[in-house]
Write a protein that holds these residues in place. Structure first.
Motif: not given
Length: 718
Positions: A566-577, A585-591, A624-630, A715-718
């Motif tokens: 990821p470059t720049g802000n990895p969570n654009p628009g306030g997305n906690a993911l 691509g696969t950045a941030g995700w475990t599959q 398909l998962s992602q951890s440590n989401i605030a 996918v978004s958390v916010g």
């Protein structure tokens, strides 16, 4: 009813590069008649075969999943056979990240009810490579190939002999490889050709064999100069038959009428393999132009869009030169599946209408007939003509012919009074064509209304402002006074072709073309891409619609690769993911499988990347998962995502499921019973997890029968 059309009424009805189209009735998929019992193959009509291949193409994604192929692989239907008992056998070729896989072909066998019963493999299982970037350069590969050739002497490369990157899956372990064709003295004569396969990492020779489908001859054309053309050898002589391009044959029409160019036609044949003298004093010279131009057009479509010939069936259309008398005309006729070229008239110094961009123009009329089949009248007729101008121009750039360099002038080699037939950068310069859209567009000659789309394409590709291209002055002056940079002609062509082949229909008008190209740009480069934004600005610059809001992405750039970070802000628009739209691509995700993909076998909700889960048609699980989401500590936090469910199941029983788990707790379950025609937004309440760092997973489970595919995006958390 046949209809020939004029190219430019300014030189009477004669100056044309038109098309002839006829209506045809539907044919059944399988021809009637007596056939053998049981496993014997049924006879098929051409239309039926194409219909079954189309069905196979639609099934390809599910088949790839069912066979355990990876997201970087794609199946391309090549042939199909139907037995008398209804069993179906579909032969597929395979690509890996867009590269052809030699040894990747397979045959899928289906019972009458459509269930896959078995598969015959050339190389069984998924293809897995560390990457598709070769250690060996293409120039080094060509040099190694010439040194390694054993079937020809004094091996050399020609302008036709380029290094092709591919995947070599003939051995036990697939490797990235180059295929080179070298030319030298061999069994077929002085221009025998040999294919040399090299490991793209080590340069080791993997295989080599003599190639003799055609014989390369030397030609001197009126418009293209001295070039290499593909001919065929038979007995003691040669003919202008190009077996490398679907068996395309160039005939001397011997001044047969336009209505029947084959009436007096004869093949070009001779004992030597040198053709034409570069002038009209030899009847062969115009044939050299045509043969070269049609081959280059074929190669352009093949290399750019993986399209094999006009109808994408690998079959070449016959071409006729020296048609009629004093004919300032060239045209494609779908009723005879052929192309005709006149010798010109006194209005252009009797220069044959066989220029490179003209050949590309005519063959592209056939491609349009085989895809959108745009009606040849009104605004759709203008789009039809513009499509041929666009791809005829792209062929000219692709060929790289120094005698006729690429530019956005149409027919500049034909010695017309003003130096061209049409200009894409400034259509109105000819005094008749429309540069800007108006209510007149549907009532003027289609060669003049084509100027709107031509102007749009030029502005999309090159932007505004004055520049020199191919030695000619160009000035993309917009109708609204705007100023912007283009995205490049290759991207513009990809967008136009996708619009043509996927979204446009026979009655599409300019408004529909704007919608189609915006959708095509979103498909290819993303809904918020700079490419889509420039498409909207280019349409506004020809007075059609308004520009979209600037996405602020800067200059257009290629889509990211799966391995990019990821470059720049990895969570654009306030997305906690992180990377919720999968565009990194696969950045941030475990599959657990290769779910995150930009495969064109399915479609993303936005951009190019998405997650493709399940769809095997057999017992399987995926996560398909992602951890440590605030999770936000205030308000009503939610998990939102877009989901598309397609299934072969029926009824409301949940056989195949996708569960949404937060910290191991299942908060929502979707199944085959939630099948939808497109993406549907889903929302999961996360209020119970306010202020916590959580793990979110999507868990798919499929039973042993019938496939269900779950597509996730944005996918978004916010």
């Amino acid at each position: 009813m046949n209809r020939k059309t004029a190219m430019a009424a300014a030189v009477a009805a004669a100056l044309t590069m038109g098309t002839v189209m006829v209506a045809s009735s539907q044919s059944p998929a399988l021809a009637s008649g007596t056939t053998a019992n049981g496993a014997g193959p049924q006879a098929m009509t051409t239309v039926g075969r194409l219909a079954l291949l189309d069905q196979a193409d639609k099934e390809a994604g599910a088949v790839a999943k069912a066979l355990g192929l990876g997201p970087d692989e794609r199946l391309l239907p090549k042939d199909v056979q139907v037995d008398n008992d209804g069993a179906r056998h579909v032969r597929y070729d395979r690509t890996y990240r867009g590269l052809p896989v030699v040894g990747g072909d397979l045959v899928v066998h289906r019972a009458k009810n459509g269930r896959i019963t078995s598969t015959s493999w050339a190389h069984e299982g998924a293809i897995k490579l560390n990457g598709v970037t070769p250690m060996l350069s293409d120039k080094d590969a060509a040099s190694t190939a010439t040194r390694s050739a054993k079937h020809v002497k004094e091996a050399r490369t020609t302008n036709l002999d380029t290094s092709q990157l591919l995947v070599w899956a003939v051995g036990k372990v697939p490797v990235l490889a180059y295929r080179n064709t070298v030319t030298g003295a061999g069994e077929a004569g002085a221009n025998s050709r040999e294919a040399v396969l090299l490991d793209a990492g080590t340069g080791a020779v993997l295989d080599q064999y003599e190639v003799n489908p055609t014989v390369s001859g030397t030609g001197n054309g009126v418009n293209v100069g001295q070039v290499t053309i593909e001919t065929s050898q038979g007995g003691s002589g040669y003919t202008l038959t190009d077996a490398a391009h679907g068996g395309t044959i160039v005939y001397d029409s011997y001044n047969s009428p336009q209505s029947n160019p084959a009436q007096n036609a004869r093949t070009f044949s001779k004992s030597s393999n040198s053709w034409g003298n570069g002038s009209t004093s030899s009847r062969e010279s115009a044939a050299v132009d045509a043969s070269y131009g049609l081959a280059k057009t074929w190669d352009y479509y093949k290399s750019t869009f993986n399209r094999s010939g006009i109808r994408n069936d690998g079959r070449g259309a016959p071409a006729y030169v020296h048609v009629d008398n004093q004919l300032l005309n060239a045209f494609y006729d779908d009723s005879c599946f052929c192309m005709s070229f006149g010798d010109g008239s006194s209005q252009n110094g009797n220069t044959p209408l066989t220029a490179l961009d003209v050949a590309g123009h005519e063959m592209s009329h056939g491609v349009t007939a085989a895809t959108a089949n745009l009606n040849y009248s009104g605004e759709s007729g203008g789009l039809n003509e513009a499509t041929s101008d666009i791809f005829g121009t792209m062929v000219e750039f692709y060929a790289g012919n120094t005698t006729d360099p690429g530019d956005y002038y149409i027919g500049e080699k034909l010695r017309m009074g003003n130096g061209y037939l049409r200009r894409m950068d400034n259509p109105a310069a000819d005094g008749n064509s429309l540069s800007c859209y108006s209510s007149r567009a549907g009532s003027v000659d289609v060669h003049y209304s084509s100027g709107i789309a031509n102007h749009f394409f030029y502005l999309t590709a090159e932007g505004t402002g004055a520049k020199t291209i191919g030695g000619l002055s160009h000035n993309g002056t917009p109708c609204n006074g705007d100023s912007f940079n283009g995205i490049g002609r290759d991207k513009a062509a990809q967008i136009w072709y996708r619009a043509l082949s996927t979204y446009l229909t026979s009655t599409s008008n300019y408004s529909a073309a704007r919608t189609a190209t915006l959708q095509a740009a979103a498909d290819l480069y993303g809904a918020n891409s700079q490419e889509r934004y420039i498409v909207s600005k280019a349409w506004a610059a020809v007075s059609l619609g308004t520009a979209l809001p600037d996405p602020g992405n800067g200059n257009p750039s290629p889509s990211p690769t799966p391995t990019s970070s990821p470059t720049g802000n990895p969570n654009p628009g306030g997305n906690a993911l992180t990377n919720g739209d999968f565009e990194q691509g696969t950045a941030g995700w475990t599959q657990s499988a290769n779910d995150i993909t930009n495969s064109t076998q399915q479609s993303a909700h936005g951009g190019s990347w998405y997650a493709w889960m399940m769809g095997y048609g057999s017992a399987a699980t995926e996560t398909l998962s992602q951890s440590n989401i605030a999770v936000p500590s205030t308000g009503s936090p939610k998990l939102t995502f877009w989901l598309k469910v397609t299934t072969a199941e029926s009824g409301t029983t949940a056989y195949d499921t996708l569960k949404v788990n937060v910290n191991g707790q299942t908060l929502a379950t979707y199944s085959n019973a939630n099948a939808s025609a497109g993406y549907v937004q889903k929302t999961v309440d996360l209020s119970a997890f306010r202020g916590q760092n959580v793990s979110i997973s999507f868990a798919g489970q499929e039973d042993a029968y019938l496939a269900t595919t779950f597509l996730l995006d944005d996918v978004s958390v916010g």
